[in-house]
Structure formats: structure tokens, C-alpha cells
Design a protein around this motif. Structure first.
Motif: not given
Length: 312
Positions: A150-170
Motif C-alpha cells: 500500500v505504501i509503495a503504491v501511494i508513493n508511486s502514484l504521488t510521483h507519477s501524478v506530479f511528473t506526468f501532469t507536467l507539460p512536455f513540449c520540448k
């Protein structure tokens, strides 16, 4: 206000370890050999523990869990490397990259806490042997492993959401062999300060918590060993935790090297080496270390090989 190119990146390109064509085949053969050894050794450990009733204890239940995690970590990285070595680069979709990063963080987090749980298991067995069957049993280990998941999934979701909500336009070229958070943050076309703070705080916090558990456990273990008057008893006690101590040293030494440095001093070459060691070499070494340094594993292996030879 200056305009920003809003073209969204739909896929990424994993550049891999090298672009030298002459190194592709040797690297492919090397990583294929390492991956095959990892699968063979870890599955062998799991089968050996399963068929040998003398190894049906929480210590070896956790060792089986570590073997599963090691196989998972290696499987996240090596298939990408093999594909990159064959095709000089690999396209990966936006969604595929997110799934890969999520999976790598889940198994990486689980690995950290399984190591800590194994240290606590050894502390309980050595320092509280009479209470060990009550405190640590397979059911308790199973519950603890579910909590780790459970801890691993929460940790991974946090990093994934914060990373892939960034704009990648370069640029969409990732200078790595898998979708790693630091490598992706370098491609974002917006401020990543919050992401870096989240990465350092959460990754560092989890590593520190697990390290504290391990260090306290081994402090009590060393104290208990020093209190044993018999050299034979002291040697037997050391043998039950020496293999885990070696694995912990290799594992956390690599993690500290990867994440404890400031971002300004990051080198992609150093990150390559650390990632390869952490995700590919260590999962192969763990079962070998336990096989050669754990007396019960060696005895079970000799017994199994002896039965095989006799049946032949």
C-alpha cells in the motif's frame, strides 16, 4: 507574455546506454546473461524454500518476497535495454512511459521496506527468541507485506501524478534506458521545483525511515552477539544475518549514491552506472549472496542436489 510551444509530446525515445553500434551486441549478450542468471537464481531460491520444510519460517518467507521484488525490478529495466541494444533506440508511448515509471517506483519502494522488515525479523529472532514465534510468523509477515504494498503504491502514484501532469513540449528524447523521474523532469517545459522537492523529500524520507529500522535492529543484534560467551554460538548467530547485512550494504549504498546528491552534481554517466547496479546487478547478486553465506540454504541445496544425483 512570451508564447510557449504547446505541442504535446505523445511518445518518448529511450536513448539507452550508448549509441556506438559496435557495443550493441556485446551489451545485449551481457545483459541477457545477467537477466537469465537473475531469473534462474531467484526462482531457484523460491523453489528451494518451497520444497524444503526446514525453510518454512518467516525469515525465508521474507527471502521469497525479496526474490519476487528482485525479479520485478530487473524485469522493469532489462527488456528495455535488450530492445535498445537491438534497435539503437526505442519509442515508448506516453502511457507506456507512465506505467513503466509507476512500476519501477512500486517495486523500488517495496524493496527498501522488505530489506528493513528482514532486519527487524533478524533482530526479533536474535534478541527475543522466546517471543519470536508470537511476534513474527507467516501471517504477520503477510500483513506487513500488504502494508508495504500500500505504501509503495501511494508513493508511486504521488510521483507519477506530479511528473506526468507536467507539460512536455520540448524534446522527447530520454537520456536513459527506462522512464526515470529525474530524466523526465529534465524534459519538462515548466518549473519543476515542486517535483524535485517531492522527489527528494519522499524518496529520502522512505530511505531514512527504513535505514533507521535497519540500523537500530543491527545495533541490538551486535550488542546481543557481543554478549554471547561461546565463540561457536557467536559464529552461528552472525551467520544468520551476515548475508542480509551484505545485501543491505550494497542496496542502500547504491540508493544513497543515486538520490543523496544535489541536482547540480548529477551526472548522467553516474546515474547510468548506479541505475544498472541497483536495478540489474543487485537483483542477481542477492540470491547468490544468500546461497553462499547462509548455512541453511547451502545445506538445503546440497541435500537437493544429492537427491537429484541419487535418483539419476
Amino acid at each position: 507574455m512570451p508564447t510557449v510551444n504547446s505541442t504535446r509530446v505523445m511518445e518518448f525515445i529511450l536513448l539507452g546506454l550508448t549509441e556506438d553500434p559496435e557495443l550493441q551486441v556485446p551489451l545485449f549478450c551481457f545483459f541477457l546473461l545477467v537477466y537469465s542468471t537473475t531469473l534462474l537464481c531467484n526462482i531457484g531460491i523460491m523453489v528451494l524454500i518451497r520444497v524444503n520444510h526446514n525453510l518454512h519460517s518467516p525469515m525465508y518467507f521474507l527471502l521469497c518476497s525479496l526474490a519476487i521484488v528482485d525479479i520485478s525490478i530487473s524485469s522493469v529495466a532489462v527488456p528495455n535495454i535488450l530492445a535498445i541494444c537491438l534497435w539503437m533506440g526505442k519509442n515508448i508511448s506516453f502511457t507506456g512511459c507512465a506505467i513503466q515509471m509507476f512500476s519501477s517506483i512500486v517495486v523500488g519502494t517495496a524493496d527498501v521496506f522488505v530489506m528493513a522488515l528482514m532486519a527487524y525479523d533478524r533482530y526479533t529472532a536474535i534478541c527475543n527468541p522466546l517471543l519470536y514465534p508470537v511476534i513474527m510468523n507467516n501471517r504477520t509477515c503477510l500483513y506487513l507485506l500488504v502494508g508495504i504494498g500500500v505504501i509503495a503504491v501511494i508513493n508511486s502514484l504521488t510521483h507519477s501524478v506530479f511528473t506526468f501532469t507536467l507539460p512536455f513540449c520540448k524534446d522527447n528524447k530520454i537520456s536513459h534506458f527506462f522512464c526515470d523521474v529525474p530524466a523526465l523532469l529534465k524534459l519538462a517545459c515548466s518549473d519543476t521545483t515542486i517535483n524535485e522537492v517531492v522527489l527528494i523529500s519522499m524518496a529520502g524520507g522512505l530511505i531514512v525511515i527504513s535505514l533507521i529500522i535497519i540500523l537500530i535492529s543491527y545495533a541490538y543484534i551486535v550488542s546481543a552477539i557481543l554478549g554471547i560467551s561461546s565463540s561457536k554460538g557467536r559464529k552461528k548467530t552472525v551467520s544468520t544475518c551476515s548475508s542480509h547485512f551484505v545485501c543491505v550494504t550494497l542496496f542502500f549504498g547504491t540508493l544513497v549514491f543515486m538520490y543523496a546528491k544535489p541536482s547540480a552534481s548529477h551526472s548522467m554517466a553516474n546515474d547510468y552506472v548506479a541505475s544498472i547496479f541497483y536495478m540489474i546487478i543487485i537483483p542477481m547478486l542477492n540470491p547468490l549472496i544468500y546461497s553462499f553465506r547462509n548455512q541453511e540454504i547451502k545445506q538445503a541445496l546440497r541435500k537437493g542436489l544429492g537427491k537429484t544425483s541419487f535418483s539419476k
